[in-house]
Design a protein around this motif. Structure first.
Motif, PDB file in Angstrom:
ATOM      1  N   VAL A 196      -8.190  -1.298   9.814  1.00 24.64           N
ATOM      2  CA  VAL A 196      -8.165  -1.822   8.450  1.00 24.64           C
ATOM      3  C   VAL A 196      -9.315  -2.784   8.157  1.00 24.64           C
ATOM      4  O   VAL A 196      -9.525  -3.151   7.000  1.00 24.64           O
ATOM      5  N   LYS A 231       0.830  -1.204   0.000  1.00 28.34           N
ATOM      6  CA  LYS A 231       0.000   0.000   0.000  1.00 28.34           C
ATOM      7  C   LYS A 231       0.869   1.260   0.000  1.00 28.34           C
ATOM      8  O   LYS A 231       1.618   1.490   0.959  1.00 28.34           O
ATOM      9  N   GLU A 236      -3.948   0.191  -3.197  1.00 28.25           N
ATOM     10  CA  GLU A 236      -3.402  -1.121  -2.855  1.00 28.25           C
ATOM     11  C   GLU A 236      -3.017  -1.875  -4.121  1.00 28.25           C
ATOM     12  O   GLU A 236      -3.699  -1.776  -5.144  1.00 28.25           O
ATOM     13  N   GLY A 244      -8.618  -6.408   5.965  1.00 27.79           N
ATOM     14  CA  GLY A 244      -7.521  -5.478   5.722  1.00 27.79           C
ATOM     15  C   GLY A 244      -6.167  -6.146   5.812  1.00 27.79           C
ATOM     16  O   GLY A 244      -6.054  -7.365   6.017  1.00 27.79           O
ATOM     17  N   TYR A 245      -5.118  -5.330   5.699  1.00 31.35           N
ATOM     18  CA  TYR A 245      -3.765  -5.860   5.565  1.00 31.35           C
ATOM     19  C   TYR A 245      -2.820  -5.261   6.606  1.00 31.35           C
ATOM     20  O   TYR A 245      -2.976  -4.117   7.023  1.00 31.35           O
ATOM     21  N   CYS A 259      -2.964 -10.303   4.741  1.00 36.95           N
ATOM     22  CA  CYS A 259      -4.381 -10.100   5.029  1.00 36.95           C
ATOM     23  C   CYS A 259      -4.689 -10.669   6.413  1.00 36.95           C
ATOM     24  O   CYS A 259      -4.161 -11.715   6.804  1.00 36.95           O
TER      25      CYS A 259
END
Length: 452
Positions: A314, A35, A93, A318-319, A290
């Motif tokens: 996130v 990201k 991303e 999310g990551y 993730c």
């Protein structure tokens, strides 16, 4: 000469859900993400991949248009399956469907004894091509360092005093050779000192006490004593025109492994923390993993990459952030309370000894279970003097925030904006009775100064 710094200002936040010093198994997620938003100051990323391309760990994904030779590289091997964009095609991303077995780009490997004799130019070239350079952060501004600069010193904080923070002596166990190699590489980029700062309240791990070619400093005090910005302020303060570099201890080991093994390996032990996780400990994860494989209690939780003060929410899909060594999961706080904070309570965590807050009766060892409820909404900026009680730096945070909001460049400089980034004012935001987004305000000021 080593220094001992004793800090009195600050506030330790003792939360339930600390990671036990044990390694637990977590299923590797299917996707990872790199990201651009993880890298402060990266405004114009230029992609070098497209959907359907295959990459290895260490393969270039994008670069900054203004600094084309610093590459931002993939944390794992696999296929680029999605490039997520926002308005004006801004890249948010780059998602990678990971291989079951990670394959690495190969860079030149050196024997540990060779690294001290390695030229600065060769070290710089390998760091820029592999993505390793992005572990080096510049102060002021908190952005990826400019390799053309010569920092007056380099700082590494070996401990984190934020809530539920990881234990770096556990995270880096068995990586002494990599850590020392990383120190040798960093020493090539400054004529000044590499400062290695340890927690004066705890036993110092031999990993750090035996490290060579550094100045070992003891820092003693409540949070934010572990923040590298606070440490710089007391040991080698930043004035206008000064440059200091900082590196997370995990980043030091990643750099060392790059030169010893010839691979850019972003895997690390990540602290899994927070009251909603079913099992808490340390799990091996690659940067950008993730979080959807984590097993949690309940259905309505906040997944935070990082800590509760300065981390990023996130979501469960999310990551893990590029610079984060911790994941925190706490309940969402979507509810209203009758009379709110006026009701007396010993269960709510607060810095302020207000009428309804009896936190101070619990003692220092009380663990609190918190959620995301702010118990109030944003309101007019109230000057209470509380910020100065938790900021162990010779700056006036209240007036700095006001100078930023007024876009007063002279006052911003005079009030210490060169010395702080978001994590340094996160505690101020936590105790702010006005509920202002102080970290966002500070970043706006930093960008104004940087562009001005």
């Amino acid at each position: 000469m080593s220094q001992t710094i004793k800090l009195k200002k600050g506030f330790d936040i003792n939360l339930a859900g600390k990671a036990e010093n044990k390694t637990i198994e977590v299923t590797q997620p299917d996707t990872f993400a790199l990201k651009p938003t993880d890298f402060s100051g990266l405004s114009r990323p230029k992609l070098v991949v497209k959907e359907g391309d295959n990459v290895k760990a260490g393969s270039p994904v994008f670069f900054e248009r203004n600094v084309e030779d610093i590459l931002y590289t993939s944390p794992v091997s696999g296929e680029i399956v999605e490039i997520k964009r926002a308005e004006k095609r801004k890249v948010l991303e780059v998602k990678i469907l990971a291989d079951k077995q990670v394959e690495f780009e190969k860079f030149k490997a050196y024997a540990a004894s060779e690294i001290s004799n390695l030229s600065k130019e060769d070290a710089l070239e390998q760091l820029k091509k592999s993505g390793g350079w992005t572990n080096i952060i510049q102060r002021p501004y908190g952005c990826v360092a400019n390799p053309e600069d010569s920092p007056k010193s380099i700082f590494i904080s070996t401990f984190d005093s934020s809530p539920l923070a990881p234990d770096y002596s556990y995270v880096l166990q068995g990586q002494e050779q990599y850590f020392q190699a990383g120190i040798e590489v960093l020493n090539k980029f400054t004529a000044g000192t590499v400062h290695l700062n340890v927690d004066g309240k705890a036993e110092v791990s031999q990993l750090f006490s035996n490290t060579k070619n550094v100045q070992l400093n003891n820092i003693n005090g409540p949070h934010p004593a572990g923040n590298v910005g606070v440490q710089i302020h007391h040991i080698d303060p930043i004035a206008k025109g000064d440059i200091v570099w900082t590196v997370n201890p995990v980043g030091v080991a990643i750099i060392g492994k790059l030169f010893i093994e010839g691979i850019y390996d972003t895997s690390r032990l990540v602290a899994l923390t927070g009251s909603q996780l079913k099992e808490r400990g340390y799990a091996k994860m690659y940067s950008g993993a993730c979080l959807n494989k984590l097993v949690v209690e309940g259905d309505d939780n906040r997944f935070i990459s990082g800590n509760v003060l300065s981390g990023e929410g996130v979501g469960s899909e999310g990551y893990l952030g590029n610079y984060h060594n911790q994941v925190t999961v706490i309940p969402e706080g979507k509810y209203e309370e009758f009379l709110g904070w006026i009701m007396p309570s010993t269960k709510k965590l607060s810095f302020h000894k207000a009428f309804g807050m009896l936190t101070f009766l619990n003692g220092k060892d009380k663990e609190f279970q918190v959620d995301t409820n702010t118990h109030g909404e944003e309101r007019n900026f109230v000057i209470s003097g509380a910020f100065e009680e938790v900021m162990p730096m010779d700056i006036l945070p209240t007036y700095l925030f006001k100078a930023i909001m007024a876009e007063d460049y002279d006052d911003m400089e005079a009030l210490g904006i060169y010395e702080v980034i978001e994590e340094d004012v996160a505690l101020c935001e936590f105790i702010d009775i006005s509920k202002n987004p102080l970290q966002e305000i500070l970043r706006e000021g930093i960008e104004l100064i940087k562009e001005g």
